[in-house]
Write a protein that holds these residues in place. Structure first.
Motif: not given
Ligand code: COA
Length: 335
Positions: A93-99, A102-110, A75-78
């Motif tokens: 999204s950050f808690f999902l990223h941790e679960r 996901a290394d350091t790919i960007p994530c954000f809530d919309l 993945l490139d992003g979430i």
């Protein structure tokens, strides 16, 4: 040949705990008959202690990744759409990223409420077609049950909402007009209606603190909805934006194989279906079992359609939503 965004995997997740209309009768002055007649809902899912939004999102995400045949490292992003974040900031999204690890790919809530998943697809489509990203995980995820007034006072809203998460993997691919991919996206908003369907507090609009004992005593931390007002706008805006998006895609309504409408109320969708004169068999619903899961409703419906064998390559899918903000939008996809 152009670069287009293709949905290559879907997944969903709901909590195990089923809450029926009869269960709600025990907690507030309502009835199974009233709820079914006004909304079509028979039951919904509520989380149990220990379950979280990011936990639901993780299950949906892993299912979508498995269906797509890729791992989180691909993945490139979430992008995660929600109106019920796990924490006010940073969101879910950050808690999902941790679960997911996901290394350091960007994530954000919309945040675009019930239209959030379609807004998120629009963002993912833009990221892919501009060449910024190749593959994204896009989710809608809501835990409403911990934010509902379960007394008779809150019954107009509390009976409608449920918890759930839906996810898709979207990937860039070169293709022609007849190949799979997102064909058109249209999203809209009208902020002057924001207070007709909202949760006022806690919010940084309150001074000097975001929530006070008075605000709590007045119940201004519960969702407030002017049901009929919302209803009227939804039945106008949904057919309008669907028509606009189909026109942009150059697709006739008759050529759509599946219409996926936001699951806010069966009666809203009945009115839209009738106004457009489209066959019921092309309009699946799951509100009867899950209630309104806001941003998660459409990706959940999409996953059920895919896993239930109702989608074949080449099919045209038109997804349409309306929600708080007000926001509304539509996305037309060739499967
Ligand atoms: N159980 C029993 N009675 C209820 C009730 C409940 N859960 N909620 C409200 N009522 C009562 C009301 O108090 C009212 O009583 P009154 O006539 O004595 O004042 C009566 O039922 C009718 O209420 P009303 O709000 O006029 O009903 P409605 O026909 O407009 O239906 C909604 C209410 C919420 C189902 C409907 O307006 C709706 O679906 N709106 C859109 C909601 C929506 O889509 N929200 C999310 C958008 S993303």
């Amino acid at each position: 040949m152009t670069l287009r965004s293709v949905i290559v995997g879907t997944g969903m997740s709901v909590p195990d705990r089923v809450v029926t209309n009869r269960d709600l009768e025990a907690r507030m002055d309502t009835s199974d008959e009233w709820i079914q007649q006004r909304s079509g809902i028979r039951e919904r899912r509520h989380i149990a202690e220990g379950e979280t939004p990011s936990g639901l999102a993780e299950v949906a995400a892993r299912r979508a990744l498995e269906a797509a045949g890729c791992g989180v490292e691909d993945l490139d992003g979430i992008v995660l759409a929600t109106l019920s974040p796990e924490a006010d900031f940073p969101g879910t999204s950050f808690f999902l990223h941790e679960r997911l690890g996901a290394d350091t790919i960007p994530c954000f809530d919309l945040r675009a409420q019930c239209s959030g998943f379609l807004y998120s697809l629009s963002v993912a489509d833009g990221m892919i077609r501009s060449g910024q990203m190749r593959r994204l995980l896009v989710l809608g995820c809501e835990v409403h049950s911990t934010g509902l007034d379960m007394s008779t006072e809150g019954r107009d809203v509390a009976v409608l909402f449920g918890d759930g998460a839906g996810a898709v993997v979207v990937e860039g691919a070169e293709g022609g007009a007849d190949d799979a991919g997102i064909l058109a996206v249209r999203i809209h908003a009208e902020g002057r209606h924001a207070r007709r369907l909202w949760i006022e507090a806690p919010g940084s609009g309150h001074y000097p603190v975001r929530v006070t004992p008075e605000i709590l005593a007045e119940g201004r931390h519960w969702p407030h909805m002017e049901g009929r007002y919302v209803f009227k706008h939804a039945v106008t805006r949904m057919p309008e934006v669907l028509g606009e998006t189909l026109d942009t895609a150059g697709i006739k309504a008759d050529d759509v194989d599946l219409f996926l409408f936001h699951q806010a109320n069966l009666r809203i969708n009945e009115a839209v279906i009738q106004a457009l004169g489209i066959p019921h068999v092309k309009c699946p619903s799951n509100i009867q079992r899950y209630g309104n899961c806001s941003a998660a409703s459409i990706p959940m419906l999409l996953d059920e359609a895919q896993r239930g064998g109702h989608l074949e390559p080449g099919n045209i899918v038109a997804m349409t939503a309306f929600g708080s903000g007000f926001t509304w939008g539509s996305v037309v996809v060739r499967w």
